[in-house]
Scaffold this motif. Structure first.
Motif, short mmCIF file in Angstrom:
data_model
loop_
_atom_site.label_atom_id
_atom_site.label_comp_id
_atom_site.label_asym_id
_atom_site.label_seq_id
_atom_site.Cartn_x
_atom_site.Cartn_y
_atom_site.Cartn_z
N ASP A 15 0.84 -1.12 -0.37
CA ASP A 15 0.21 -0.32 -0.08
C ASP A 15 0.91 1.10 -0.04
O ASP A 15 0.47 1.92 1.18
N GLY A 16 2.60 1.57 -0.48
CA GLY A 16 2.69 2.65 -0.92
C GLY A 16 3.77 2.80 0.40
O GLY A 16 5.04 3.65 0.26
N VAL A 17 3.33 1.24 1.23
CA VAL A 17 4.30 1.89 2.72
C VAL A 17 5.67 0.76 2.72
O VAL A 17 5.60 -0.09 2.71
N THR B 119 6.43 10.75 11.37
CA THR B 119 6.36 9.53 9.58
C THR B 119 5.02 9.71 9.13
O THR B 119 4.93 8.75 8.61
N LEU B 120 4.03 10.43 9.19
CA LEU B 120 2.36 10.25 8.18
C LEU B 120 3.36 10.29 6.16
O LEU B 120 2.44 9.68 6.31
N LYS B 121 3.85 10.66 5.87
CA LYS B 121 4.70 10.17 4.56
C LYS B 121 4.77 9.10 4.32
O LYS B 121 4.94 8.87 3.50
N CYS B 122 5.32 8.25 6.12
CA CYS B 122 5.47 7.03 5.38
C CYS B 122 4.24 6.27 4.82
O CYS B 122 4.47 5.44 4.37
N TYR B 123 3.62 6.44 5.29
CA TYR B 123 2.02 6.01 4.63
C TYR B 123 1.52 6.77 3.99
O TYR B 123 0.36 7.79 4.54
N PRO B 124 1.53 6.89 2.56
CA PRO B 124 1.16 7.73 1.49
C PRO B 124 -1.12 7.13 1.52
O PRO B 124 -1.34 8.31 1.18
N PRO C 44 7.35 18.56 7.88
CA PRO C 44 7.09 19.87 6.98
C PRO C 44 6.25 19.50 5.32
O PRO C 44 5.44 20.22 5.12
N ASP C 45 5.82 18.46 5.64
CA ASP C 45 5.19 17.92 4.33
C ASP C 45 3.42 17.37 4.68
O ASP C 45 2.42 17.10 3.74
N VAL C 46 3.12 17.48 6.16
CA VAL C 46 1.63 17.70 6.74
C VAL C 46 1.22 19.45 6.73
O VAL C 46 1.83 20.22 7.37
N ASP C 47 0.09 19.30 6.19
CA ASP C 47 -0.57 20.79 6.70
C ASP C 47 -1.12 20.35 7.97
O ASP C 47 -2.89 19.64 7.93
#
Length: 481
Positions: free
Chosen positions: A7-9, A67-72, A114-117
Motif C-alpha cells: 500500500d505504498g508503505v 512519519t505520516l509521510k511514510c504512509y501515502p 513539513p509535508d503535512v498541512d
C-alpha cells in the motif's frame, strides 16, 4: 531479506521481533503501524467489539505526524479534512480579547512534519478510523472482542491469555489499554493509584446542521465557512471551548465539583444540566453561547478527570512488558498533548526496537522509557498550569496584550511541537544505553532548552495552587515559539 512495499508503505526487512499490543486506541494503532514498518511481526488485541465511535476533537501537533509521510494512503486520508482554524479568547459575555493562529502556523515557521498541512484539531473517531484503515490495508491482524485476562512474562518470551481462551506468544507486550486497566501479570513499573483530580469535563461533538438557522447560536457560525474557529471562554474556575467548523461543531468545558461525573463515557447529560455550571462561573453569558450549549444533543459526556501520578518506570524489570500512551502517563485535556505524546511514544518505541533487534529487545524498551519520561512528565504538568491560567485569567490584562494573552494552551513552545521522536531515538539510543548500563553521562535534550527537570505530583501541584503560588514551569528553560 529485502525491503517490501505494501500500500505504498516501505517496510524494512523482517527482524524476527514479535510484538503483541493490548488496546486498539490511537496509541495502540500507531505503535502497530510503526512496529510493522520497522519489520516487526505485529498483532493487536482489543476488548471492544469494534473501533469506538466515542470522542470529539483532539489536538495533534507536528511532532506526532513526522512519519505520516511514510504512509501515502493515510497521508491522503489525513488531508481530506483539515481544520486550519484561528484561535481566540473570549470573556463569558462574548467580548473577544485575543486572537492568533497556532504557533506552528506563524509566518516562516518550518515544522518537524513539513509535508503535512497540520490541522489544529482533528475529530478523534475520524483520526482513529484513518489509522485502522491503514492497519487493515497492511494486513496487521486485530482480534476484536478479546479481553486479556493474564500476561505471563518469561525469560525469552511473553504469553498473553484472553477470556475466550486464546493465547498469543511474542517477544514483547505493549500495554496501550488506558489509564485504569489492570491485567493480571502485566507488571510494568509501580502500581500507582488512580486519583480523583477534583475536576470533570463535559464535551460533545455534533453536526452543524443541528443548530437551527434562525437561532441565536447560528450567529456564532456566520464567519466560519472559510476559516474554522477555536474559541475559549474564560470564567471563574471554568473554561468553555467552542470548536466551530463548516460541518461539525463541538463544545467542551472543564469544571470543578465532579461529584456527579462518572469514570466512564456512559454518564450522559442533557444540555439543560450544564447551564447551572456556566451560570455559576460568570454573571453574564453571551446568549448565543448558552443557546449553542442548549442546541447540543442529549448525549453530553460529563467525564470525571482521573489522575495517576507519573511513574518513572514504564517497563517490567526484565523489559519485555511496557506501557504506552495513557497506560504509561495520564494527561488532562488542558495539556492538549495526551494523544500527541501517545503517538510520539509509538514512533520512539518502534525505532528503539529496530535499533536493538531481537537479541537486545529488553534494552530497547528501557532506552525508550528513559528517552521519553522527562519530556512527557513536563507536558503532563502543563495540564495543571494551563487550567489554572485559564480559570484565573485577568481578562482586563489580557485584552490587547499579546504576551499576557499567551495563557493556557495558547503558549506551547517550539520544543514541544517541533520535536522528531524517530530521529531523537535514533540519535540518542547508544548514549542513553551506555548511561543505563554503565552510568555514563546522558541528559535528554527533548525538553525546553536550558530546562532543569523537577519531580512533581498531584499533591505538590494542589498544595501550590491552594497556597496561591504561581508556577514557574514555563519559565524553566526556553518555551518560545
Amino acid at each position: 531479506m529485502s525491503e517490501t512495499v505494501v500500500d505504498g508503505v516501505q517496510r524494512l526487512p523482517e527482524n524476527g521481533i514479535s510484538v503483541i499490543i493490548i488496546g486498539a486506541g490511537v496509541s495502540g494503532l500507531q505503535v502497530a503501524l510503526e512496529s510493522w514498518r520497522k519489520g516487526c511481526d505485529v498483532v493487536i488485541i482489543e476488548k471492544a467489539p469494534e473501533l469506538s465511535p466515542v470522542g470529539d476533537f483532539f489536538t495533534i501537533t507536528p511532532s506526532a505526524l513526522t512519519t505520516l509521510k511514510c504512509y501515502p494512503s493515510m497521508h491522503s486520508d489525513y488531508h481530506e479534512r483539515i481544520y486550519n482554524c484561528s484561535t481566540h479568547v473570549y470573556t463569558p459575555s462574548g467580548v473577544q480579547i485575543h486572537s492568533k493562529f497556532p504557533e506552528w502556523r506563524q509566518p516562516g515557521v518550518v515544522t518537524a512534519a513539513p509535508d503535512v498541512d497540520i490541522s489544529f484539531l482533528k475529530r478523534r473517531p475520524v483520526f482513529a478510523k484513518m489509522q485502522l484503515d491503514q492497519v487493515t490495508r497492511l494486513g496487521i491482524p486485530i482480534y476484536w472482542n478479546e479481553s486479556v485476562i493474564a500476561v505471563h512474562e518469561h525469560e525469552n518470551s511473553v504469553n498473553v491469555v484472553t477470556a475466550s481462551g486464546q493465547e498469543f506468544t511474542g517477544d514483547v507486550c505493549i500495554g496501550a489499554n488506558g489509564i485504569s486497566s489492570k491485567i493480571s501479570g502485566f507488571d510494568a513499573g509501580p502500581d500507582v493509584a488512580v486519583q480523583d483530580s477534583g475536576y470533570a469535563i463535559a464535551r460533545v461533538a455534533f453536526p452543524r446542521s443541528s443548530i437551527k438557522s434562525d437561532s441565536l447560536a447560528s450567529t456564532l457560525l456566520k464567519t466560519i465557512d472559510s476559516e474554522p474557529e477555536f474559541r475559549v471562554y474564560v470564567g471563574k474556575d471554568i473554561h468553555l471551548i467552542l470548536f466551530l467548523t463548516p460541518d461539525w461543531v463541538a463544545f467542551a468545558f472543564t469544571h470543578a465539583d465532579s461529584d456527579n461525573a462518572k469514570e466512564t463515557w456512559t454518564n450522559l447529560k442533557r444540555p439543560s444540566d450544564l447551564i447551572p455550571y456556566l451560570e455559576k462561573a460568570a454573571d453574564e453569558w453571551d446568549p448565543a453561547v448558552l443557546d449553542f450549549v442548549r442546541s447540543a444533543p442529549p448525549e453530553i459526556v460529563d467525564w470525571k478527570l482521573r489522575w495517576r501520578d507519573g511513574a518513572e518506570q514504564w517497563t517490567s524489570d526484565s523489559g519485555r512488558l511496557i506501557r504506552l500512551g495513557d497506560a504509561a502517563h495520564a494527561f488532562f485535556p488542558t495539556a492538549g498533548n495526551g494523544a500527541v505524546q501517545g503517538l510520539e511514544d509509538a514512533v520512539s518505541l518502534a525505532e528503539c526496537l529496530r535499533i536493538a533487534g531481537k537479541e537486545f529487545i529488553t534494552k530497547a524498551t528501557k532506552v525508550h522509557n528513559k528517552l521519553r519520561f522527562e519530556r512527557v512528565s513536563i507536558l503532563q504538568q502543563t495540564g495543571f498550569i494551563n487550567r489554572e491560567e485559564l480559570h484565573t485569567a485577568d481578562t482586563a490584562a489580557v485584552t490587547g496584550n499579546r504576551e499576557k494573552a499567551n495563557i493556557g494552551f495558547f503558549k506551547i513552545g517550539r520544543w514541544v511541537w517541533n520535536h522528531n521522536p524517530e530521529h531523537y531515538a535514533r540519535d540518542n539510543y547508544d548514549q542513553c544505553l551506555a548511561h543505563l548500563e554503565t552510568g555514563a553521562p546522558f541528559h535528554n535534550t527533548n525538553l525546553p532548552p536550558g530546562h532543569v527537570y523537577q519531580p512533581w505530583s498531584l499533591s505538590s501541584e494542589t498544595e501550590r495552587m491552594r497556597a496561591g503560588i504561581k508556577s514557574t514551569l514555563k519559565e524553566n528553560g526556553d518555551w518560545s515559539a
